[in-house]
Structure formats: structure tokens, C-alpha cells
Motif scaffolding. Sequence first.
Motif, PDB file in Angstrom:
ATOM      1  N   THR A  86     -56.924 -23.257  24.875  1.00  0.00           N
ATOM      2  CA  THR A  86     -58.154 -22.458  24.879  1.00  0.00           C
ATOM      3  C   THR A  86     -58.259 -21.584  23.635  1.00  0.00           C
ATOM      4  O   THR A  86     -59.324 -21.476  23.015  1.00  0.00           O
ATOM      5  CB  THR A  86     -58.205 -21.573  26.134  1.00  0.00           C
ATOM      6  N   THR A  87     -57.153 -20.946  23.263  1.00  0.00           N
ATOM      7  CA  THR A  87     -57.162 -20.091  22.076  1.00  0.00           C
ATOM      8  C   THR A  87     -57.459 -20.902  20.821  1.00  0.00           C
ATOM      9  O   THR A  87     -58.241 -20.481  19.956  1.00  0.00           O
ATOM     10  CB  THR A  87     -55.808 -19.375  21.923  1.00  0.00           C
ATOM     11  N   LEU A  88     -56.862 -22.072  20.722  1.00  0.00           N
ATOM     12  CA  LEU A  88     -57.108 -22.928  19.560  1.00  0.00           C
ATOM     13  C   LEU A  88     -58.552 -23.417  19.517  1.00  0.00           C
ATOM     14  O   LEU A  88     -59.112 -23.662  18.440  1.00  0.00           O
ATOM     15  CB  LEU A  88     -56.152 -24.121  19.565  1.00  0.00           C
ATOM     16  N   LEU A  89     -59.171 -23.542  20.677  1.00  0.00           N
ATOM     17  CA  LEU A  89     -60.552 -24.013  20.728  1.00  0.00           C
ATOM     18  C   LEU A  89     -61.555 -22.928  20.371  1.00  0.00           C
ATOM     19  O   LEU A  89     -62.488 -23.149  19.602  1.00  0.00           O
ATOM     20  CB  LEU A  89     -60.875 -24.555  22.130  1.00  0.00           C
ATOM     21  N   TRP A  90     -61.360 -21.715  20.926  1.00  0.00           N
ATOM     22  CA  TRP A  90     -62.411 -20.705  20.851  1.00  0.00           C
ATOM     23  C   TRP A  90     -62.127 -19.535  19.916  1.00  0.00           C
ATOM     24  O   TRP A  90     -63.053 -18.796  19.569  1.00  0.00           O
ATOM     25  CB  TRP A  90     -62.702 -20.160  22.249  1.00  0.00           C
ATOM     26  N   ALA A  91     -60.891 -19.317  19.507  1.00  0.00           N
ATOM     27  CA  ALA A  91     -60.583 -18.168  18.653  1.00  0.00           C
ATOM     28  C   ALA A  91     -60.806 -18.492  17.184  1.00  0.00           C
ATOM     29  O   ALA A  91     -60.863 -19.666  16.780  1.00  0.00           O
ATOM     30  CB  ALA A  91     -59.140 -17.719  18.877  1.00  0.00           C
ATOM     31  N   ASP A  92     -60.908 -17.449  16.388  1.00  0.00           N
ATOM     32  CA  ASP A  92     -61.003 -17.594  14.933  1.00  0.00           C
ATOM     33  C   ASP A  92     -59.593 -17.838  14.401  1.00  0.00           C
ATOM     34  O   ASP A  92     -58.758 -16.927  14.386  1.00  0.00           O
ATOM     35  CB  ASP A  92     -61.603 -16.322  14.328  1.00  0.00           C
ATOM     36  N   LEU A  93     -59.314 -19.046  13.977  1.00  0.00           N
ATOM     37  CA  LEU A  93     -57.964 -19.429  13.590  1.00  0.00           C
ATOM     38  C   LEU A  93     -57.559 -18.908  12.213  1.00  0.00           C
ATOM     39  O   LEU A  93     -56.441 -19.178  11.760  1.00  0.00           O
ATOM     40  CB  LEU A  93     -57.813 -20.952  13.647  1.00  0.00           C
ATOM     41  N   THR A  94     -58.448 -18.175  11.571  1.00  0.00           N
ATOM     42  CA  THR A  94     -58.064 -17.508  10.328  1.00  0.00           C
ATOM     43  C   THR A  94     -57.546 -16.098  10.602  1.00  0.00           C
ATOM     44  O   THR A  94     -57.118 -15.405   9.673  1.00  0.00           O
ATOM     45  CB  THR A  94     -59.263 -17.412   9.363  1.00  0.00           C
ATOM     46  N   ASN A  95     -57.578 -15.690  11.866  1.00  0.00           N
ATOM     47  CA  ASN A  95     -57.159 -14.346  12.248  1.00  0.00           C
ATOM     48  C   ASN A  95     -55.643 -14.298  12.427  1.00  0.00           C
ATOM     49  O   ASN A  95     -55.069 -15.052  13.228  1.00  0.00           O
ATOM     50  CB  ASN A  95     -57.861 -13.929  13.541  1.00  0.00           C
ATOM     51  N   ARG A  96     -54.977 -13.411  11.719  1.00  0.00           N
ATOM     52  CA  ARG A  96     -53.511 -13.330  11.771  1.00  0.00           C
ATOM     53  C   ARG A  96     -53.005 -12.820  13.102  1.00  0.00           C
ATOM     54  O   ARG A  96     -51.934 -13.235  13.569  1.00  0.00           O
ATOM     55  CB  ARG A  96     -53.001 -12.428  10.638  1.00  0.00           C
ATOM     56  N   TYR A  97     -53.747 -11.911  13.720  1.00  0.00           N
ATOM     57  CA  TYR A  97     -53.313 -11.377  15.009  1.00  0.00           C
ATOM     58  C   TYR A  97     -53.271 -12.464  16.088  1.00  0.00           C
ATOM     59  O   TYR A  97     -52.385 -12.483  16.943  1.00  0.00           O
ATOM     60  CB  TYR A  97     -54.236 -10.250  15.459  1.00  0.00           C
ATOM     61  N   VAL A  98     -54.252 -13.354  16.050  1.00  0.00           N
ATOM     62  CA  VAL A  98     -54.297 -14.443  17.033  1.00  0.00           C
ATOM     63  C   VAL A  98     -53.050 -15.308  16.931  1.00  0.00           C
ATOM     64  O   VAL A  98     -52.391 -15.622  17.935  1.00  0.00           O
ATOM     65  CB  VAL A  98     -55.565 -15.307  16.827  1.00  0.00           C
ATOM     66  N   TRP A  99     -52.695 -15.697  15.707  1.00  0.00           N
ATOM     67  CA  TRP A  99     -51.509 -16.539  15.513  1.00  0.00           C
ATOM     68  C   TRP A  99     -50.225 -15.789  15.882  1.00  0.00           C
ATOM     69  O   TRP A  99     -49.298 -16.372  16.468  1.00  0.00           O
ATOM     70  CB  TRP A  99     -51.432 -17.022  14.068  1.00  0.00           C
ATOM     71  N   LEU A 100     -50.161 -14.512  15.566  1.00  0.00           N
ATOM     72  CA  LEU A 100     -48.959 -13.740  15.863  1.00  0.00           C
ATOM     73  C   LEU A 100     -48.724 -13.646  17.364  1.00  0.00           C
ATOM     74  O   LEU A 100     -47.604 -13.858  17.851  1.00  0.00           O
ATOM     75  CB  LEU A 100     -49.078 -12.336  15.253  1.00  0.00           C
ATOM     76  N   VAL A 101     -49.778 -13.348  18.112  1.00  0.00           N
ATOM     77  CA  VAL A 101     -49.641 -13.240  19.571  1.00  0.00           C
ATOM     78  C   VAL A 101     -49.349 -14.605  20.189  1.00  0.00           C
ATOM     79  O   VAL A 101     -48.493 -14.727  21.080  1.00  0.00           O
ATOM     80  CB  VAL A 101     -50.922 -12.637  20.192  1.00  0.00           C
ATOM     81  N   LEU A 102     -50.044 -15.626  19.730  1.00  0.00           N
ATOM     82  CA  LEU A 102     -49.848 -16.968  20.286  1.00  0.00           C
ATOM     83  C   LEU A 102     -48.425 -17.463  20.038  1.00  0.00           C
ATOM     84  O   LEU A 102     -47.758 -17.975  20.958  1.00  0.00           O
ATOM     85  CB  LEU A 102     -50.859 -17.932  19.668  1.00  0.00           C
ATOM     86  N   LEU A 103     -47.917 -17.297  18.828  1.00  0.00           N
ATOM     87  CA  LEU A 103     -46.571 -17.771  18.503  1.00  0.00           C
ATOM     88  C   LEU A 103     -45.503 -16.937  19.215  1.00  0.00           C
ATOM     89  O   LEU A 103     -44.458 -17.469  19.620  1.00  0.00           O
ATOM     90  CB  LEU A 103     -46.353 -17.726  16.987  1.00  0.00           C
ATOM     91  N   THR A 104     -45.756 -15.648  19.368  1.00  0.00           N
ATOM     92  CA  THR A 104     -44.806 -14.804  20.109  1.00  0.00           C
ATOM     93  C   THR A 104     -44.723 -15.240  21.563  1.00  0.00           C
ATOM     94  O   THR A 104     -43.637 -15.357  22.133  1.00  0.00           O
ATOM     95  CB  THR A 104     -45.232 -13.323  20.033  1.00  0.00           C
ATOM     96  N   MET A 105     -45.870 -15.488  22.162  1.00  0.00           N
ATOM     97  CA  MET A 105     -45.905 -15.961  23.548  1.00  0.00           C
ATOM     98  C   MET A 105     -45.134 -17.274  23.691  1.00  0.00           C
ATOM     99  O   MET A 105     -44.306 -17.426  24.607  1.00  0.00           O
ATOM    100  CB  MET A 105     -47.352 -16.159  23.994  1.00  0.00           C
ATOM    101  N   LEU A 106     -45.364 -18.195  22.791  1.00  0.00           N
ATOM    102  CA  LEU A 106     -44.684 -19.491  22.873  1.00  0.00           C
ATOM    103  C   LEU A 106     -43.192 -19.359  22.578  1.00  0.00           C
ATOM    104  O   LEU A 106     -42.368 -20.064  23.181  1.00  0.00           O
ATOM    105  CB  LEU A 106     -45.323 -20.474  21.890  1.00  0.00           C
ATOM    106  N   GLY A 107     -42.826 -18.443  21.680  1.00  0.00           N
ATOM    107  CA  GLY A 107     -41.414 -18.217  21.392  1.00  0.00           C
ATOM    108  C   GLY A 107     -40.654 -17.719  22.612  1.00  0.00           C
ATOM    109  O   GLY A 107     -39.566 -18.224  22.948  1.00  0.00           O
TER     110      GLY A 107
END
Length: 361
Positions: A86-107
Motif C-alpha cells: 500500500t505504501t509503495l502504491l500511494w505514498a510519494d516514493l521520493t520522500n525520505r521519511y517514508v523509506w526510513l519508516v518502511l525499511l525500519t519496520m521491515l528490518g
Amino acid sequence: MLLTLAHWLSQTVHGFRVFDYITLRAVLAALTSLTISFVVGPVMIRKLTAYKIGQAVRDDGPQTHLVKSGTPTMGGALILVAISITTLLWADLTNRYVWLVLLTMLGFGVIGWVDDYRKVVHRNPKGLSARAKFFWQSVIATVVAIVLLQMAATPAETELIVPFFKTVALPLGGIGFAVLTYFVIVGTSNAVNLTDGLDGLAIMPTAMISGALAVFAYVAGNKVFALYLAFPSIPGAGELVVFCAAMTGAGLGFLWFNAYPAEVFMGDVGALALGAALGLVAVIVRQEIVLFVMGGVFVLETLSVVLQVASFKLTGNRIFRMAPVHHHFELKGWKENQVVVRFWIITIILVLAGLSTLKLR
């Protein structure tokens, strides 16, 4: 991904500009993750059952829990899949905060997955050792703290905001901010994990708190609202609304299968990951203390374990009949549903108290 497509299409069809609104994408994210959970959930449960990935139940706990033995676990993977897609579909993937939270969650999800896998597949009751688990949690949290410190553009992004006071913000400095970030991420991750002991007990508060954090993220990312409400303006934080909405939708979808009597358990793969995500979002939007308030049930569960262990080691006596505290109430005669619903009600009250700090300042 879809936002990029909408931007391209808006060059010829102006109606697609509506997807620039974070609020619309947040609603769509919640519905998307909810739908993914509903569709993938039954398939995942059947697969987990077929592979006999079942929960082992402590024989020294409430006897009513013995019937739960063998119930599929590691269902938290469903939540992480729904949130990620869902995040990959609807979020702005140029946003650093989105990637940081997503990767932390997956880690943190990987740490939980290894722990669960060793327990239920390799039949190792200890799973991943506490030392190894804490080590890898610390590595990820430390890296995240350093990254956030490097991303901070203004002093306000590293201050500790005291709720209910308009102008009270404590400067932490680089080291203080890093230490606080570390403890919030690791602490929240383990607190949610400790709470995940009854059907639906952990996932509903998680969904409610993530929804509340979405409101704080929206305010922090909007210069006008941030100025009006005397909150620090954090450029880019508003995009976390989409992530939080996805977490809320995925959580509610998982609750459909996790409600009493649970068809599947979340396991460490879900609890550790979701807790870390909540903690990191709270740090980014500078609402660590508000998270402490809204997550009062998580705090209570953690304190009950700490006090129980400390009391037994120091005096040889136990404060509670069993820790975490939800088991204490069960052994006192409360039914499982009563404990869960009453803890939900407490969380609702605490979340409303947290949201009140938006204006009561």
C-alpha cells in the motif's frame, strides 16, 4: 508509484491532480491495505496451517489458553505485506521519511521472523536469543537515529516537545536526540510485543495509535496548521499520513482474523515491526511523550514485566499473579474478552487525551 502515474496523467487530464492531496491518498491507502488483508488473509492462514506453523502455549499460564495451541502464528507477515504494498502504491516514493519508516519496520520484522521461525519451525523454544534480538534491534535503531540526526534541518526537529504547554520544548542536542530515538524505537517495539498475548489485544491499540499519529504527521507536514497550533513544521512529515493510514487499515484487516477466537496470531514478526514503526513515526513528528500517553496499555504491560522480574529477584515475591499484566487479570477471573475490550477502552481514552494536545497547549 500511483502518485507518479497520476502526475504524468495530470498533464493531459487535470482531474488526476486530486491525487496530490495527502488526505485522499490516506483514505485510499487505508482501504487498499484493508482489502489486501481481507484477500490475502485466508490464503495465508491456510498455508500456515498446512505447514503446521502453530503457536506453542505456556502450560503455566491460564488454562483457557491451552486450546490455542497449534493456532497458526507469524500472521504479522500479512500486516507487513499489506502496509508495504500500500505504501509503495500511494505514498510519494521520493520522500525520505517514508523509506526510513518502511525499511525500519521491515528490518524489525526480519528480526521477529527469525525468532518466530526458530520457535515454530525448528521447534527451538528459545527462538532467537534475547541477546541477539536486542543486538540487532540496537543496530537498526542506532542507524536510524544517526540518519534522522543528519536529516534534521532545524533545531525544532531535535527538541523534545512537552504536551499541554505551547512553548515548552527541551533542547536535546545531537547525542540526547539519538539516545531518545533509540529508546523510543526499541522500547515501543518490545512493548507491543509484550502486549501481544491475547486475541486482538495488541493490534487494535496499534491501529488506533497509528491513526492518531497520522493526524500529528499531517499537522507537522502542513506549514499553516503547524504555525496555527504552535507545532514544529517538519517538511516531508505529512507523507507519513499515508503510511499510518496503511498501518491502520492493515491492522483492522488483521483484526478480522485475530479477533476472539483467533484464527491466526501476529507473532514477533508483526509485533516487533509495528512497535518500531509507531516509535519512529512519533520521533519524526516530535510526539514521543504523546506516544507514551496514547500507548499507556503498552507501557503498563512493560512495567508489569519489569516490576515482576525486579521484585522476584530482590525479594523472592511476585507482585502480579502472572506477567504481563493481562494474564494477571485473567487469573483473577476476568474472561479473555473482558480483558481485551477493557484495554481497548482504556486505549481509546488515552488516544483522545493525546489528540487533545493538538489544541490544549
